[in-house]
Write a protein that holds these residues in place. Sequence first.
Motif, mmCIF file in Angstrom:
data_model
loop_
_atom_site.group_PDB
_atom_site.id
_atom_site.type_symbol
_atom_site.label_atom_id
_atom_site.label_comp_id
_atom_site.label_asym_id
_atom_site.label_seq_id
_atom_site.Cartn_x
_atom_site.Cartn_y
_atom_site.Cartn_z
ATOM 1 N N TYR A 298 -16.495 -43.375 -19.495
ATOM 2 C CA TYR A 298 -15.485 -42.669 -20.282
ATOM 3 C C TYR A 298 -14.336 -43.582 -20.694
ATOM 4 C CZ TYR A 298 -17.847 -38.267 -19.397
ATOM 5 O OH TYR A 298 -18.785 -37.250 -19.374
ATOM 6 N N SER A 299 -14.039 -44.578 -19.881
ATOM 7 C CA SER A 299 -12.972 -45.509 -20.219
ATOM 8 C C SER A 299 -13.319 -46.335 -21.451
ATOM 9 C CB SER A 299 -12.685 -46.436 -19.036
ATOM 10 O OG SER A 299 -11.688 -47.380 -19.351
ATOM 11 N N ARG A 301 -15.184 -45.459 -23.927
ATOM 12 C CA ARG A 301 -15.023 -44.572 -25.067
ATOM 13 C C ARG A 301 -13.547 -44.331 -25.387
ATOM 14 N NH1 ARG A 301 -19.339 -39.775 -25.559
ATOM 15 N NH2 ARG A 301 -21.183 -41.070 -25.917
#
Length: 433
Positions: A298-299, A301
Amino acid sequence: MDTVFLLNSLWVMISAVLVILMIGGFILLETGSTRMKNAGHIAGKTILTFGISSIVFWAIGYGLIFGEGNSILGFSDFFYSGYEVEGLGLSGPVFFLFQLAFAGISLTIAFGGFAERAKLSVYLGFALLFSVFVYPFIAHWIWGGGWLAEQGKQDFAGSTVVHLTGAMAALAATILLKPRIGKFNKDGSPNNIEGHNQVFTALSVLLLWVGWFGFNAGSTLSADGAFFGFVALNTNLAAAAGTVAAMLISWIVVGKADVPMMLNGALAGLVAITASCAFVDTWAAVLIGFVAGILVFYSIRFFENRKIDDPIFALSVHGTAGVWGTLSTGFFATKELATVGRPGLFYGGGFEQLGVQALGVLVCGGFAFIVSFILLSILKVSMRGLRVTEEEEIIGLDLSEHGSYGYPELVKREVESAGTVNGASPHSINTAN
């Protein structure tokens, strides 16, 4: 000279060699994750800048970190001459080499944010400045008896000192350098600029994984009692969990088991466990690595959606995972293993240690970013820009900065093929690789 002293010295010397060999892993990681036209440049500048950081560490860095001074910085032991340190329990020169290797790794991480667009002269200038004005301060605060050490900050092998510091310097670079040509469309949507060799990146992760046993287990600085085996076990478990977690989350979200994400998950697990490897139980090591594998997905992204071009994912792998790893000891450090600071929240220590860890993240991360930003801004003015010209970037840094290609035979074939088909010049080919 007693046997324990010799064994400690031998173990840490082996560990220092493993950490230095991690530079080779980073060469393959950065080269494989970027385009073919920049391969030779990336490999060469990594060796050169490690040489610069080694000289600076010998002359100034070691004294700033471990010299006698105050809670902010050391002011002695410059130009280290190989003397022994009383009460250290191992050879002084061996300890020096071990610490030198860590400084070199942090700089290498920082340079991930420069990839494929920075001038060679900027690498050289920042290698010198980072090695004097950024890394030694943070290392002294935590490892050199500085003010964070006095607060009981837990960072056994460097989630904060090495990884977060390098990542925040990389963030400053990515902001000032701006994205690579073609990375983002006019509407802000990102394009995937693929690395040229996925096998290189996979091999790099394996080399780094093995090197991390020197990084973490070597930080025990002792062979006595073989506690390094427990630290190595936690290190391996976290890396394994990070690999699996990143693969699963990419499979669930995008429908494919993305190979680069899997590799980044392994590295994120390693970065995260680096702070806590000596302070937590094995089940916690698995959990720390697993969470790191999800966070890195997620980081990556998150940063890409904000138009931050991070070719090697240093911000996510070393930054986000470094923050999580630092905070994790505030949750999971056990009463028996917390030889520094206090037990974590889940072991009756309350929020005190978690607060100290959070303070370390904010102060060290902020310091590394702000000072790196200032130093790079000075270089930008004094060197008339940080970035190569548009033409040089399109041609590739191998040719524009060094006058030769990392893959000369392959490039020659492309030139000959392009010339046969449409009379193209060497400067018009290889822009997609």
